[in-house]
Motif scaffolding. Structure first.
Motif, PDB file in Angstrom:
ATOM      1  N   TYR A   1     -14.608  -0.284  -1.372  1.00  0.00           N
ATOM      2  CA  TYR A   1     -13.678   0.879  -1.470  1.00  0.00           C
ATOM      3  C   TYR A   1     -13.412   1.349  -3.052  1.00  0.00           C
ATOM      4  O   TYR A   1     -12.908   2.539  -3.196  1.00  0.00           O
TER       5      TYR A   1
ATOM      6  N   LEU B   1      -5.473  -0.269  -4.266  1.00  0.00           N
ATOM      7  CA  LEU B   1      -4.688  -1.284  -4.909  1.00  0.00           C
ATOM      8  C   LEU B   1      -5.723  -1.547  -5.905  1.00  0.00           C
ATOM      9  O   LEU B   1      -6.740  -2.394  -5.938  1.00  0.00           O
TER      10      LEU B   1
ATOM     11  N   PHE C   1       0.676  -1.220  -0.068  1.00  0.00           N
ATOM     12  CA  PHE C   1       0.084  -0.040  -0.034  1.00  0.00           C
ATOM     13  C   PHE C   1       0.944   1.379   0.027  1.00  0.00           C
ATOM     14  O   PHE C   1       0.484   2.292  -0.309  1.00  0.00           O
ATOM     15  N   ASP C   2       2.061   1.166   0.357  1.00  0.00           N
ATOM     16  CA  ASP C   2       3.036   2.314   0.291  1.00  0.00           C
ATOM     17  C   ASP C   2       3.214   2.826  -1.388  1.00  0.00           C
ATOM     18  O   ASP C   2       3.471   3.929  -1.372  1.00  0.00           O
TER      19      ASP C   2
ATOM     20  N   ALA D   1       0.424   2.605  -3.676  1.00  0.00           N
ATOM     21  CA  ALA D   1      -0.647   2.467  -3.911  1.00  0.00           C
ATOM     22  C   ALA D   1      -1.022   2.891  -5.339  1.00  0.00           C
ATOM     23  O   ALA D   1      -0.249   3.947  -5.867  1.00  0.00           O
ATOM     24  N   ASP D   2      -1.986   2.393  -5.995  1.00  0.00           N
ATOM     25  CA  ASP D   2      -2.434   3.000  -7.500  1.00  0.00           C
ATOM     26  C   ASP D   2      -3.191   4.389  -7.191  1.00  0.00           C
ATOM     27  O   ASP D   2      -3.037   5.179  -8.300  1.00  0.00           O
ATOM     28  N   GLU D   3      -3.790   4.358  -6.259  1.00  0.00           N
ATOM     29  CA  GLU D   3      -4.739   5.562  -6.003  1.00  0.00           C
ATOM     30  C   GLU D   3      -4.593   5.790  -4.669  1.00  0.00           C
ATOM     31  O   GLU D   3      -4.795   5.002  -3.771  1.00  0.00           O
ATOM     32  N   THR D   4      -4.703   7.202  -4.212  1.00  0.00           N
ATOM     33  CA  THR D   4      -4.787   7.496  -2.834  1.00  0.00           C
ATOM     34  C   THR D   4      -5.987   8.902  -2.766  1.00  0.00           C
ATOM     35  O   THR D   4      -5.797   9.624  -3.709  1.00  0.00           O
ATOM     36  N   ARG D   5      -6.853   8.567  -1.998  1.00  0.00           N
ATOM     37  CA  ARG D   5      -8.077   9.461  -1.733  1.00  0.00           C
ATOM     38  C   ARG D   5      -7.970  10.430  -0.524  1.00  0.00           C
ATOM     39  O   ARG D   5      -8.413   9.346   0.545  1.00  0.00           O
TER      40      ARG D   5
ATOM     41  N   ASP E   1      -6.124   4.159   0.664  1.00  0.00           N
ATOM     42  CA  ASP E   1      -5.080   3.997  -0.339  1.00  0.00           C
ATOM     43  C   ASP E   1      -5.635   2.758  -1.103  1.00  0.00           C
ATOM     44  O   ASP E   1      -6.161   1.777  -0.429  1.00  0.00           O
TER      45      ASP E   1
ATOM     46  N   ARG F   1      -6.965   9.058   4.946  1.00  0.00           N
ATOM     47  CA  ARG F   1      -6.902   8.829   3.453  1.00  0.00           C
ATOM     48  C   ARG F   1      -7.297   7.428   3.355  1.00  0.00           C
ATOM     49  O   ARG F   1      -7.322   6.438   3.943  1.00  0.00           O
TER      50      ARG F   1
ATOM     51  N   GLY G   1      -8.656  -1.815  -0.606  1.00  0.00           N
ATOM     52  CA  GLY G   1      -8.404  -0.379  -0.111  1.00  0.00           C
ATOM     53  C   GLY G   1      -7.983  -0.702   1.463  1.00  0.00           C
ATOM     54  O   GLY G   1      -8.288  -1.615   2.185  1.00  0.00           O
TER      55      GLY G   1
END
Length: 121
Positions: free
Chosen positions: A114, A28, A9-10, A12-16, A26, A24, A36
């Motif tokens: 998620y 994958l 997760f460090d 991640a494909d996307e962070t919201r 994260d 937040r 998530g």
């Protein structure tokens, strides 16, 4: 599909981010769908920190997950409620609010709800 996939997760494909810096999500993106890892900071509440992004009266996501650390109070639209803590498996239907209990961040993994969570409407 690869025979073995190891992700972190460090990376991640996307962070919201949630509203007001209260955590937040994260994500994958996997062959089986999004997975998530959410970090809900102390003081986080869905109705304050995600509702403005979702644009719905309550959370419309169904969640299947695991609480890694911290505690989360979940209240369904019909009034049913429970508290989830570190080590708990959770399954939550759409139509709920939730908030962090105490002064420790709540970290939760979710493999069903998620994908569209905390995504601006």
């Amino acid at each position: 599909m690869a025979g073995l996939v190891i992700r972190n997760f460090d990376a991640a494909d996307e962070t919201r981010p949630f509203e007001k810096g209260k955590g937040r999500l994260d994500l994958l993106h996997t062959a089986g769908g999004p997975v998530g890892l959410a970090v809900f900071e102390p003081g986080w509440r869905w109705s304050e920190h995600v509702k403005p992004l979702a644009g719905t009266e309550s959370c419309r996501s169904a969640h299947t997950g695991y609480v890694v650390s911290g505690r989360l109070k979940i209240v369904m639209d019909d009034g049913e409620s429970a508290e989830a803590a570190a080590g708990d498996f959770i399954e939550v239907s759409p139509g709920h609010d939730a908030w962090v209990v105490g002064d420790e961040a709540c970290v939760a993994l979710d493999w069903t709800g998620y994908g569209d969570y905390a995504k601006p409407a």
